[in-house]
Design a protein around this motif. Structure first.
Motif, PDB file in Angstrom:
ATOM      1  N   SER A 120       0.840  -1.200   0.000  1.00 38.75           N
ATOM      2  CA  SER A 120       0.000   0.000   0.000  1.00 38.75           C
ATOM      3  C   SER A 120       0.873   1.246   0.000  1.00 38.75           C
ATOM      4  O   SER A 120       1.997   1.231   0.498  1.00 38.75           O
ATOM      5  CB  SER A 120      -0.905   0.003   1.235  1.00 38.75           C
ATOM      6  OG  SER A 120      -1.758  -1.117   1.212  1.00 38.75           O
ATOM      7  N   GLN A 121       0.318   2.321  -0.556  1.00 41.34           N
ATOM      8  CA  GLN A 121       1.079   3.564  -0.600  1.00 41.34           C
ATOM      9  C   GLN A 121       0.247   4.753  -0.100  1.00 41.34           C
ATOM     10  O   GLN A 121       0.281   5.077   1.069  1.00 41.34           O
ATOM     11  CB  GLN A 121       1.578   3.827  -2.032  1.00 41.34           C
ATOM     12  CG  GLN A 121       2.602   2.789  -2.529  1.00 41.34           C
ATOM     13  CD  GLN A 121       3.934   2.877  -1.801  1.00 41.34           C
ATOM     14  OE1 GLN A 121       4.701   3.821  -1.971  1.00 41.34           O
ATOM     15  NE2 GLN A 121       4.208   1.884  -0.975  1.00 41.34           N
ATOM     16  N   VAL A 122      -0.574   5.323  -0.951  1.00 44.29           N
ATOM     17  CA  VAL A 122      -1.232   6.581  -0.595  1.00 44.29           C
ATOM     18  C   VAL A 122      -2.717   6.394  -0.335  1.00 44.29           C
ATOM     19  O   VAL A 122      -3.213   6.632   0.770  1.00 44.29           O
ATOM     20  CB  VAL A 122      -1.024   7.643  -1.711  1.00 44.29           C
ATOM     21  CG1 VAL A 122      -1.715   8.948  -1.340  1.00 44.29           C
ATOM     22  CG2 VAL A 122       0.465   7.873  -1.942  1.00 44.29           C
ATOM     23  N   THR A 123      -3.450   5.953  -1.366  1.00 38.62           N
ATOM     24  CA  THR A 123      -4.906   5.883  -1.230  1.00 38.62           C
ATOM     25  C   THR A 123      -5.347   4.788  -0.263  1.00 38.62           C
ATOM     26  O   THR A 123      -6.416   4.879   0.339  1.00 38.62           O
ATOM     27  CB  THR A 123      -5.560   5.636  -2.600  1.00 38.62           C
ATOM     28  OG1 THR A 123      -4.980   4.449  -3.177  1.00 38.62           O
ATOM     29  CG2 THR A 123      -5.313   6.819  -3.529  1.00 38.62           C
ATOM     30  N   ASN A 124      -4.545   3.739  -0.139  1.00 38.94           N
ATOM     31  CA  ASN A 124      -4.819   2.689   0.839  1.00 38.94           C
ATOM     32  C   ASN A 124      -3.580   2.566   1.710  1.00 38.94           C
ATOM     33  O   ASN A 124      -2.700   1.750   1.458  1.00 38.94           O
ATOM     34  CB  ASN A 124      -5.110   1.364   0.134  1.00 38.94           C
ATOM     35  CG  ASN A 124      -5.429   0.258   1.123  1.00 38.94           C
ATOM     36  OD1 ASN A 124      -5.932   0.503   2.203  1.00 38.94           O
ATOM     37  ND2 ASN A 124      -5.106  -0.972   0.752  1.00 38.94           N
ATOM     38  N   PRO A 125      -3.456   3.400   2.731  1.00 39.07           N
ATOM     39  CA  PRO A 125      -2.196   3.487   3.487  1.00 39.07           C
ATOM     40  C   PRO A 125      -1.850   2.202   4.209  1.00 39.07           C
ATOM     41  O   PRO A 125      -2.735   1.422   4.583  1.00 39.07           O
ATOM     42  CB  PRO A 125      -2.468   4.617   4.488  1.00 39.07           C
ATOM     43  CG  PRO A 125      -3.950   4.636   4.638  1.00 39.07           C
ATOM     44  CD  PRO A 125      -4.498   4.264   3.300  1.00 39.07           C
ATOM     45  N   PRO A 126      -0.567   1.943   4.408  1.00 37.78           N
ATOM     46  CA  PRO A 126      -0.144   0.760   5.172  1.00 37.78           C
ATOM     47  C   PRO A 126      -0.536   0.893   6.642  1.00 37.78           C
ATOM     48  O   PRO A 126      -0.910   1.970   7.114  1.00 37.78           O
ATOM     49  CB  PRO A 126       1.375   0.760   4.996  1.00 37.78           C
ATOM     50  CG  PRO A 126       1.735   2.165   4.677  1.00 37.78           C
ATOM     51  CD  PRO A 126       0.579   2.739   3.924  1.00 37.78           C
ATOM     52  N   ILE A 127      -0.419  -0.222   7.327  1.00 31.52           N
ATOM     53  CA  ILE A 127      -0.774  -0.288   8.749  1.00 31.52           C
ATOM     54  C   ILE A 127       0.494  -0.585   9.545  1.00 31.52           C
ATOM     55  O   ILE A 127       1.287  -1.442   9.168  1.00 31.52           O
ATOM     56  CB  ILE A 127      -1.821  -1.392   8.996  1.00 31.52           C
ATOM     57  CG1 ILE A 127      -3.118  -1.085   8.225  1.00 31.52           C
ATOM     58  CG2 ILE A 127      -2.117  -1.558  10.486  1.00 31.52           C
ATOM     59  CD1 ILE A 127      -4.101  -2.241   8.210  1.00 31.52           C
ATOM     60  N   ASP A 128       0.673   0.116  10.636  1.00 33.56           N
ATOM     61  CA  ASP A 128       1.837  -0.100  11.494  1.00 33.56           C
ATOM     62  C   ASP A 128       1.493  -1.160  12.534  1.00 33.56           C
ATOM     63  O   ASP A 128       0.731  -0.894  13.469  1.00 33.56           O
ATOM     64  CB  ASP A 128       2.223   1.216  12.184  1.00 33.56           C
ATOM     65  CG  ASP A 128       3.485   1.075  13.028  1.00 33.56           C
ATOM     66  OD1 ASP A 128       3.974  -0.061  13.174  1.00 33.56           O
ATOM     67  OD2 ASP A 128       3.980   2.090  13.529  1.00 33.56           O
ATOM     68  N   PRO A 129       2.040  -2.376  12.398  1.00 34.82           N
ATOM     69  CA  PRO A 129       1.670  -3.451  13.332  1.00 34.82           C
ATOM     70  C   PRO A 129       2.161  -3.225  14.752  1.00 34.82           C
ATOM     71  O   PRO A 129       1.704  -3.903  15.679  1.00 34.82           O
ATOM     72  CB  PRO A 129       2.320  -4.692  12.706  1.00 34.82           C
ATOM     73  CG  PRO A 129       3.456  -4.158  11.905  1.00 34.82           C
ATOM     74  CD  PRO A 129       3.007  -2.827  11.391  1.00 34.82           C
ATOM     75  N   LEU A 130       3.100  -2.290  14.948  1.00 39.15           N
ATOM     76  CA  LEU A 130       3.579  -2.010  16.298  1.00 39.15           C
ATOM     77  C   LEU A 130       2.602  -1.138  17.083  1.00 39.15           C
ATOM     78  O   LEU A 130       2.618  -1.118  18.314  1.00 39.15           O
ATOM     79  CB  LEU A 130       4.945  -1.319  16.235  1.00 39.15           C
ATOM     80  CG  LEU A 130       6.092  -2.157  15.664  1.00 39.15           C
ATOM     81  CD1 LEU A 130       7.356  -1.308  15.576  1.00 39.15           C
ATOM     82  CD2 LEU A 130       6.333  -3.395  16.512  1.00 39.15           C
ATOM     83  N   ARG A 131       1.754  -0.423  16.352  1.00 43.12           N
ATOM     84  CA  ARG A 131       0.865   0.535  17.011  1.00 43.12           C
ATOM     85  C   ARG A 131      -0.618   0.275  16.766  1.00 43.12           C
ATOM     86  O   ARG A 131      -1.461   0.880  17.417  1.00 43.12           O
ATOM     87  CB  ARG A 131       1.212   1.962  16.541  1.00 43.12           C
ATOM     88  CG  ARG A 131       2.605   2.413  16.972  1.00 43.12           C
ATOM     89  CD  ARG A 131       2.987   3.739  16.341  1.00 43.12           C
ATOM     90  NE  ARG A 131       4.302   4.196  16.809  1.00 43.12           N
ATOM     91  CZ  ARG A 131       5.462   3.764  16.333  1.00 43.12           C
ATOM     92  NH1 ARG A 131       5.461   2.863  15.359  1.00 43.12           N
ATOM     93  NH2 ARG A 131       6.607   4.200  16.819  1.00 43.12           N
ATOM     94  N   GLU A 132      -0.921  -0.607  15.817  1.00 42.18           N
ATOM     95  CA  GLU A 132      -2.321  -0.887  15.515  1.00 42.18           C
ATOM     96  C   GLU A 132      -2.580  -2.384  15.599  1.00 42.18           C
ATOM     97  O   GLU A 132      -1.671  -3.192  15.377  1.00 42.18           O
ATOM     98  CB  GLU A 132      -2.655  -0.368  14.106  1.00 42.18           C
ATOM     99  CG  GLU A 132      -2.469   1.148  13.962  1.00 42.18           C
ATOM    100  CD  GLU A 132      -2.852   1.646  12.577  1.00 42.18           C
ATOM    101  OE1 GLU A 132      -3.989   1.388  12.168  1.00 42.18           O
ATOM    102  OE2 GLU A 132      -2.005   2.264  11.922  1.00 42.18           O
ATOM    103  N   PRO A 133      -3.811  -2.771  15.920  1.00 40.49           N
ATOM    104  CA  PRO A 133      -4.132  -4.198  16.064  1.00 40.49           C
ATOM    105  C   PRO A 133      -3.904  -4.951  14.763  1.00 40.49           C
ATOM    106  O   PRO A 133      -4.224  -4.471  13.683  1.00 40.49           O
ATOM    107  CB  PRO A 133      -5.620  -4.189  16.443  1.00 40.49           C
ATOM    108  CG  PRO A 133      -5.886  -2.822  16.961  1.00 40.49           C
ATOM    109  CD  PRO A 133      -4.969  -1.903  16.214  1.00 40.49           C
TER     110      PRO A 133
END
Length: 501
Positions: A120-133
């Protein structure tokens, strides 16, 4: 020099200025390669016995040893390669079938390496697994076709028995007998600590491991070794082994030299006798026969445990899986042709079956087209080597993966491919007490837990980069995959687009 003489495959290089003749290599080598010569006071080597297990190299205190591939070979010939000529000599001398262990070593395509993951880049942003479930747990078993409500409008949560895993990976079938007590102990303890399952293989379950039942899959193979009511009820699931990837279409064989002590008692066969599983189950010659065994096992376990049917990946696997999905089985396990083995005929291992990547994609697509994908979960194995292979497998349609070779590598295996001899220098594929004790189950457990803990972190990172926060959202999501260096037919079967599209 006789015609059957074959120059040793490996050369033992010993640096005399470093060797102190401590004889560690002699004590550690189960193949008796190293011998102390009292007349000269130096160590000598019988290179014909060397299998390149690297035990002596690893434990030499002065790093005096090196094992290298021998440069003395037959004249170069693209058709009659070195290994092919040696195999002809061996069979001409013995008249026997060639046996091999571990997975297919031939240079067939590895499709995992030709599949790339989208990010993912802009329109579908990546998810940070350290801070999000990030949800990595999965449930294996039959799922309801639609949501049902009771008279009060509440959802009915009635499910057939399910296997719950903390991550979409399990330890595949490796029987007690083909591997050691300490290796089984390591797998059972690690599975319990990780919240996943390990598989007994077709050798029954040692009484010491019944305590790990909630994290155990018990297997029923054609030989029915060690199968009884308590065994079936000991595990969290029951697996019917119809075939395995390393040797599709044939049965199992554990040499009598490994049927000793507790192995004999656990398998319920005489000590020293070969444990031979027939190629077919002699009560299964149709899907209807398979259905009868599935429900016999469910009856024996009071319908409290899911039943898995394990098959090898072969050319008509999609049709086979379609029948199994209608047999009443809860889970289908498919094993690809690169799957490992303790012993298999070399010709079978190297020439029979198809890659797990293609088999998985074909099965998932067929079950979806027939509207029965929810009837079963899909578990795949056969050279799942790392976390990215797991992610790609799930995106192709798997619910979870089996690993075996990766697990024994974590225990110390060096892929010397001589498991069938029972002389494993690392204490894994052996029943010799002096060799078994070389594998400390506490250290083995720790290494297995470390491996899959690392994989779990990597799976989260990969999913986060894709903008996906659960295994369920990843399953069958082939839009997140792209092929590279594949032809149009391969892309069609895999159900993915080429990179750049």
């Amino acid at each position: 020099m006789s015609v059957e003489y074959i120059f040793p495959e490996f050369e033992v290089i010993r640096k005399p200025e470093r060797c102190i003749a401590c004889r560690v290599c002699e004590r550690q080598c189960s193949n008796e390669v190293h011998v102390f010569d009292p007349a000269t006071g130096v160590m000598i080597s019988d290179e014909a016995k060397c299998v390149d297990c690297q035990r002596c190299v690893s434990l030499c205190p002065t790093h005096a040893l090196k094992i290298v591939k021998n440069e003395s070979t037959f004249r170069e010939n693209a058709n009659w390669q070195n290994d092919t000529i040696k195999e002809v000599y061996k069979q001409a001398n013995s008249g026997g079938v060639l046996l091999s262990s571990m997975g297919n070593p031939k240079p067939f395509p590895v499709y995992w390496d030709k599949i790339l993951i989208n990010a993912s880049q802009v329109t579908n942003p990546p998810i940070d697994p350290l801070r999000e479930p990030m949800e990595t747990s999965v449930f294996l078993g039959k799922k309801p076709e639609k949501i049902k409500f009771d008279e009060n409008g509440k959802i009915k949560c009635e499910l057939t028995p399910q296997i719950e895993l903390s991550m979409p990976v399990m330890f595949s079938a490796m029987s007690y007998g083909s591997i050691s007590y300490n290796a089984h102990a390591s797998l059972a303890r690690a599975a319990t600590e990780l919240g996943i399952l390990y598989n007994t293989g077709e050798g029954g379950l040692h009484e010491d491991f019944y305590c790990y039942g909630p994290n155990t899959i018990v297997q029923v193979a054609s030989g029915r070794f060690g199968v009884h009511e308590n065994y079936l009820n000991a595990g969290a699931a029951v697996e019917i082994k119809m075939g395995q990837g390393a040797k599709p279409g044939i049965g199992g064989h554990l040499p009598g030299t490994k049927i000793v002590g507790d192995v004999s008692r656990t398998r319920m066969i005489p000590e020293g006798s070969d444990a031979i599983s027939p190629a077919p189950h002699h009560d299964i010659y149709s899907i209807e026969d398979l259905r009868q065994l599935v429900f016999s096992l469910k009856e024996a376990t009071e319908y409290k445990k899911p039943v898995i049917v394990k098959v090898a990946a072969v050319h008509n696997i999609a049709a086979i899986a379609s029948g199994i999905a209608r047999s009443g089985a809860d889970i289908i396990a498919i094993d690809g042709f690169r799957g490992g083995t303790g012993a298999a005929p070399t010709r079978i291992r190297d020439n029979v079956g198809i890659p797990i990547e293609l088999a998985l994609a074909a099965v998932d697509q067929r079950l979806r087209e027939e509207g029965i994908r929810g009837n079963v979960s899909l578990v795949v194995g056969g050279s799942i080597r790392c976390a990215s292979d797991v992610v790609k497998a799930i995106a192709l349609g798997a619910d979870a993966c089996y690993i075996a070779t990766a697990a024994v590598l974590a225990l110390g295996c060096h892929l010397c491919r001589t498991c069938q001899t029972g002389k494993c220098n690392w204490g894994i594929a052996t029943q010799r007490p002096d060799l078994v004790k070389r594998l400390n189950p506490e250290i083995g457990t720790e290494r297995l837990v470390n491996l899959l803990t690392a994989w779990k972190h990597e799976i989260k990172e990969l999913m986060g980069g894709m903008g996906i926060n659960s295994i369920e959202a990843l399953r069958g999501n082939r839009l997140m995959l792209r092929g590279i260096g594949l032809n149009s037919k391969e892309l069609e079967i895999l159900g993915i687009s080429h990179a750049g599209e």
